[in-house]
Design a protein around this motif. Structure first.
Motif, PDB file in Angstrom:
ATOM      1  N   ASN A  34     -14.063  27.499 -23.931  1.00 43.97           N
ATOM      2  CA  ASN A  34     -13.425  26.205 -23.698  1.00 43.97           C
ATOM      3  C   ASN A  34     -14.459  25.183 -23.190  1.00 43.97           C
ATOM      4  O   ASN A  34     -15.021  25.336 -22.107  1.00 43.97           O
ATOM      5  N   ILE A  36     -14.190  22.252 -22.003  1.00 42.87           N
ATOM      6  CA  ILE A  36     -13.905  21.388 -20.849  1.00 42.87           C
ATOM      7  C   ILE A  36     -14.686  21.857 -19.621  1.00 42.87           C
ATOM      8  O   ILE A  36     -14.824  21.131 -18.659  1.00 42.87           O
ATOM      9  N   LEU A  42     -16.266  15.666 -23.605  1.00 41.74           N
ATOM     10  CA  LEU A  42     -14.981  16.179 -24.094  1.00 41.74           C
ATOM     11  C   LEU A  42     -13.902  15.951 -23.035  1.00 41.74           C
ATOM     12  O   LEU A  42     -12.774  15.558 -23.362  1.00 41.74           O
ATOM     13  N   LEU A  46     -10.516  13.720 -23.642  1.00 44.69           N
ATOM     14  CA  LEU A  46      -9.171  14.280 -23.477  1.00 44.69           C
ATOM     15  C   LEU A  46      -8.394  13.576 -22.360  1.00 44.69           C
ATOM     16  O   LEU A  46      -7.240  13.918 -22.095  1.00 44.69           O
ATOM     17  N   MET A  48      -9.020  13.725 -19.194  1.00 48.31           N
ATOM     18  CA  MET A  48      -8.813  14.654 -18.079  1.00 48.31           C
ATOM     19  C   MET A  48      -9.744  14.381 -16.905  1.00 48.31           C
ATOM     20  O   MET A  48      -9.712  15.115 -15.920  1.00 48.31           O
TER      21      MET A  48
ATOM     22  N   VAL B  75      -8.148  26.063 -29.450  1.00 50.46           N
ATOM     23  CA  VAL B  75      -8.772  26.196 -28.132  1.00 50.46           C
ATOM     24  C   VAL B  75      -9.532  24.930 -27.733  1.00 50.46           C
ATOM     25  O   VAL B  75      -9.702  24.632 -26.546  1.00 50.46           O
ATOM     26  N   ASN B  76      -9.946  24.127 -28.733  1.00 47.18           N
ATOM     27  CA  ASN B  76     -10.673  22.885 -28.422  1.00 47.18           C
ATOM     28  C   ASN B  76      -9.761  21.770 -27.913  1.00 47.18           C
ATOM     29  O   ASN B  76     -10.241  20.709 -27.516  1.00 47.18           O
ATOM     30  N   ASP B  77      -8.450  22.020 -27.920  1.00 45.84           N
ATOM     31  CA  ASP B  77      -7.513  21.020 -27.408  1.00 45.84           C
ATOM     32  C   ASP B  77      -7.251  21.199 -25.914  1.00 45.84           C
ATOM     33  O   ASP B  77      -6.335  20.576 -25.368  1.00 45.84           O
ATOM     34  N   GLY B  78      -8.034  22.042 -25.248  1.00 49.60           N
ATOM     35  CA  GLY B  78      -8.002  22.090 -23.791  1.00 49.60           C
ATOM     36  C   GLY B  78      -6.889  22.921 -23.169  1.00 49.60           C
ATOM     37  O   GLY B  78      -6.103  22.388 -22.380  1.00 49.60           O
ATOM     38  N   PRO B  79      -6.817  24.236 -23.478  1.00 48.84           N
ATOM     39  CA  PRO B  79      -5.840  25.075 -22.771  1.00 48.84           C
ATOM     40  C   PRO B  79      -6.215  25.172 -21.301  1.00 48.84           C
ATOM     41  O   PRO B  79      -7.400  25.107 -20.946  1.00 48.84           O
ATOM     42  N   MET B  80      -5.222  25.293 -20.435  1.00 43.11           N
ATOM     43  CA  MET B  80      -5.488  25.395 -18.990  1.00 43.11           C
ATOM     44  C   MET B  80      -4.734  26.594 -18.440  1.00 43.11           C
ATOM     45  O   MET B  80      -3.584  26.842 -18.815  1.00 43.11           O
TER      46      MET B  80
END
Lengths: 133, 149
Positions: A34, A36, A42, A46, A48, B75-80
């Motif tokens: 990931n 982030i 990124l 997003l 964030m 996964v590139n859409d930012g799972p948390m």
């Protein structure tokens, strides 16, 4: 011998700054692709924030550090945590907790991780079991 | 916050995750303690309890990207990570090959002020010793933001 009674404070355990370089090592250890955690652009795109975001398991790890030190004569039996706020690179964090109940050989605790002065990032409960022998 | 079933993903709960194995190495145990800032006065040979999470996550036969894909999420859409529950029933050790099994527990759609519409994907993994005794059970929930829904 660690003495834990109702109301005993378990922390604090403090880290002056979460480092972006540590997130890179953790990304490998967690096998977590990931971005982030690695790419601030990124994170911005997003919406964030403007710094890379620490891995949630690392935030749990700080609480586990605190428990390991506070309760050296106990084994961790269960921990449940909820991640309520992101921790960003350069944030200072404090893991802490207190004993809610003692039931024979088991100690039930509330645990948390705060960012800065008192902004809660992780909250949960833990059960410790006194080591035998 | 109301939870709703997710259209098109009703088949996901109960999906078995491919089994795998994992061995905690001394080197990686030391690296983890170092990056987590763990106190140096802990006993030598101490295995950080976070390894229950990591060993199951890495040992199960799918990565985070594939796990997200089960829920039709990139996964590139930012799972948390939303929550973690770990039950320890045995002692974690280095240089022991653990078996890891797991399954998806559920997926629910929710919405909130901060994230908007999102799915909560919950899965459970078990870490098994060579004699098949359970060492840890880990239940994780991932938040999957659905920015396009």
């Amino acid at each position: 011998m660690t003495s834990l009674t109702v109301g005993s404070r378990l922390g604090p355990w403090m880290l002056a700054a979460v480092r972006a370089e540590q997130m890179r090592v953790l990304a490998d250890l967690l096998d977590d692709p990931n971005q982030i955690h690695l790419d601030p652009e990124l994170v911005r795109s997003l919406g964030m924030g403007d710094r890379v975001i620490n891995q949630g398991p690392a935030n749990l790890g700080y609480i586990l550090n605190m428990l390991t030190i506070a309760a050296r004569d106990f084994e961790l039996e269960r921990i449940h945590v909820r991640f309520v706020r992101n921790v960003f690179a350069d944030d200072a964090v404090t893991a802490d907790g207190h004993v809610d109940d003692v039931d024979r050989d088991r100690v039930h605790c509330t645990v948390w991780l705060d960012v800065g002065d008192a902004e809660r990032a992780v909250e949960g409960t833990a059960t410790l079991r006194r080591q035998l022998g | 916050m109301t939870a709703l079933p997710v259209a098109g993903l009703a088949h996901v709960p109960g999906t078995a995750l491919p089994e795998g194995t994992f061995t905690i190495s001394r080197l990686e145990n030391d690296q983890l303690a170092d990056v987590l800032g763990q106190s140096p006065y802990l006993d030598a040979g101490h295995v950080h309890p976070l390894w229950a999470y990591i060993a199951t996550q890495r040992g199960i036969g799918v990565g985070i990207a594939e796990l997200c894909a089960i829920a039709d999420f990139d996964v590139n859409d930012g799972p948390m990570l939303g929550s973690v529950d770990i039950e320890y029933s045995g002692r974690l050790q280095v240089d022991v090959q653990y078996r890891v099994v797991g399954e998806v527990v559920g997926i629910e759609r929710k919405s909130g002020r901060r994230v908007g519409t999102f799915d909560v994907l919950t899965y459970r993994e078990r870490l098994l010793a060579p004699d098949n005794s359970e060492v840890a059970t880990v239940t994780n929930s991932f938040i999957l933001p659905r920015r396009d829904r």
